[in-house]
Design a protein around this motif. Structure first.
Motif, mmCIF file in Angstrom:
data_model
loop_
_atom_site.group_PDB
_atom_site.id
_atom_site.type_symbol
_atom_site.label_atom_id
_atom_site.label_comp_id
_atom_site.label_asym_id
_atom_site.label_seq_id
_atom_site.Cartn_x
_atom_site.Cartn_y
_atom_site.Cartn_z
ATOM 1 N N UNK A 1 0.773 -1.234 0.000
ATOM 2 C CA UNK A 1 0.002 0.006 0.041
ATOM 3 C C UNK A 1 0.776 1.291 -0.149
ATOM 4 N N UNK A 2 0.096 2.327 -0.275
ATOM 5 C CA UNK A 2 0.878 3.723 -0.317
ATOM 6 C C UNK A 2 1.231 4.004 1.123
ATOM 7 N N UNK A 3 2.575 4.439 1.210
ATOM 8 C CA UNK A 3 3.187 4.567 2.349
ATOM 9 C C UNK A 3 3.887 3.570 3.135
ATOM 10 N N UNK A 4 3.775 2.583 2.565
ATOM 11 C CA UNK A 4 4.582 1.136 3.261
ATOM 12 C C UNK A 4 5.885 1.397 3.113
ATOM 13 N N UNK A 5 6.477 2.083 2.677
ATOM 14 C CA UNK A 5 7.968 2.157 2.672
ATOM 15 C C UNK A 5 9.058 1.834 1.423
ATOM 16 N N UNK B 1 8.020 -11.934 -5.122
ATOM 17 C CA UNK B 1 7.246 -11.032 -4.838
ATOM 18 C C UNK B 1 7.516 -10.572 -3.226
ATOM 19 N N UNK B 2 7.828 -9.571 -3.057
ATOM 20 C CA UNK B 2 8.088 -8.864 -1.674
ATOM 21 C C UNK B 2 7.049 -7.977 -1.419
ATOM 22 N N UNK B 3 5.999 -8.588 -0.155
ATOM 23 C CA UNK B 3 4.814 -7.566 -0.011
ATOM 24 C C UNK B 3 5.304 -6.662 1.256
ATOM 25 N N UNK B 4 5.002 -5.307 1.125
ATOM 26 C CA UNK B 4 5.359 -4.600 2.435
ATOM 27 C C UNK B 4 4.050 -3.787 2.934
ATOM 28 N N UNK B 5 4.006 -3.812 4.205
ATOM 29 C CA UNK B 5 2.945 -3.001 4.810
ATOM 30 C C UNK B 5 3.480 -2.542 6.071
ATOM 31 N N UNK B 6 3.195 -1.158 6.163
ATOM 32 C CA UNK B 6 3.749 -0.282 7.499
ATOM 33 C C UNK B 6 5.359 -0.529 7.716
ATOM 34 N N UNK B 7 5.961 -0.572 6.891
ATOM 35 C CA UNK B 7 7.409 -0.704 6.868
ATOM 36 C C UNK B 7 8.021 -1.881 6.943
ATOM 37 N N UNK B 8 7.249 -3.076 7.151
ATOM 38 C CA UNK B 8 7.714 -4.212 7.471
ATOM 39 C C UNK B 8 7.688 -5.045 6.080
ATOM 40 N N UNK B 9 8.430 -6.075 5.736
ATOM 41 C CA UNK B 9 8.279 -7.193 4.890
ATOM 42 C C UNK B 9 7.260 -8.341 5.392
ATOM 43 N N UNK B 10 6.048 -8.346 5.073
ATOM 44 C CA UNK B 10 5.032 -9.046 5.478
ATOM 45 C C UNK B 10 5.032 -10.522 4.813
#
Ligand SMILES: Nc1ncnc2c1ncn2[C@@H]1O[C@H](COP(=O)(O)OP(=O)(O)OP(=O)(O)O)[C@@H](O)[C@H]1O
Ligand SMILES: [Mg+2]
Length: 260
Positions: free
Chosen positions: A53-57, A224-233
């Motif tokens: 998402x937008x802003x995830x880093x 695929x690397x999925x990021x959310x809130x600055x983390x690799x989820x």
């Protein structure tokens, strides 16, 4: 969970061919914790698509890899060497790590040919003839040979992005970073840029690509690397990610981008 399922091009994945290694990387903007304990290894010849998402880093991650942003803690190494902080070594690192941004960032007052030639002369110390020959070959590779003597403003967005790719390639980078290279383009120009990137991937270039272009992710990415809130989820194969996302955040994100 960082296994590479597919062997691409002329590269054989193994443990010793890590090209970009991030270890426990953290970055804040003031109170905002934008990269949280990021561990990521990119192997030679591997294509990693970063989504989230937008802003995830995602952009901050790319900018940290070529040190447009300093990190607060952790380590980043390219080809076994820690990122230099400044000076000549930093310029050399920037040349090793090609970057293509969302907004076209060619030198406005230089022709297309000069855009692809200058860095070779200044940073790679090539003579003018050699640099121009290489520039013309690269412009041909990205399909803009006929635009060589124009200025960036005279080109379409898709053509400008292809020149930006040629300019980065002219430096003979070890890895290419793409931060949403097609998201500012009109729809009819997206494919011409993605096709150049597809070819680059097939040629074995190591690539980190931030994009929401799922077709590209599915066909070109090893991982695929999925990021959310600055983390690799999540970090998995495209097939696994798109058909069987594990986290609620990835499921939620995919449902939004796939059904909008
Ligand atoms: N120079 C800066 N100063 C302060 N905050 C920043 C700066 N750059 C980014 N941020 C913030 O850091 C967070 C991560 O930003 P980043 O640009 O890396 O996200 P992103 O995943 O690339 O988002 P997008 O999909 O919108 O491009 C966001 O909350 C953003 O507002
Ligand atoms: Mg971004």
């Amino acid at each position: 969970m960082s296994g590479v399922a597919v062997t691409k091009g002329n590269t054989a994945p193994g443990t010793d061919d890590a090209l970009v290694v991030l270890k426990n990387v953290n970055k804040h903007f003031g109170a905002l914790h934008v990269l949280r304990d990021i561990d990521l290894t990119i192997r030679r010849g591997e294509v990693v698509v970063v989504i989230g998402p937008s802003g995830s880093g995602k952009s901050t991650l790319c900018r940290a890899i070529n040190r447009l942003e300093a990190i607060d803690s952790g380590e980043i190494a390219i080809d076994g060497r820690p990122l230099p902080a400044e000076g000549r070594e930093l310029a050399a690192l920037r040349a090793d790590v090609g970057m293509v941004f969302q907004s076209f960032n060619l030198f406005a007052h230089r022709t297309v040919l000069q855009n692809v030639t200058l860095g070779q002369i200044k940073v790679r110390k090539k003579d003018k003839k050699e640099a121009e020959d290489r520039a013309r070959a690269l412009l041909e590779r990205v399909g803009v040979t006929t635009q060589a003597d124009k200025y960036p403003a005279q080109l379409s967005g898709g053509q400008q992005q292809r020149v930006a790719i040629a300019r980065a390639l002219a430096m003979e980078p070890k890895v290419m970073l793409f931060d949403e290279p097609t998201s500012a383009l009109d729809p009819e120009m997206i494919n011409e840029v993605l096709e150049v990137m597809q070819q680059l991937a097939r040629d074995g270039m190591t690539m980190v690509v931030v994009t929401h272009e799922m077709g590209f992710a599915r066909s070109a990415a090893n991982r695929v690397v999925f990021m959310s809130d600055g983390r690799i989820v999540e970090e998995t194969t495209p097939d696994e990610f798109f058909t069987n996302p594990r986290s609620d955040r990835a499921k939620d994100f995919l449902s939004k981008i796939l059904h909008h």
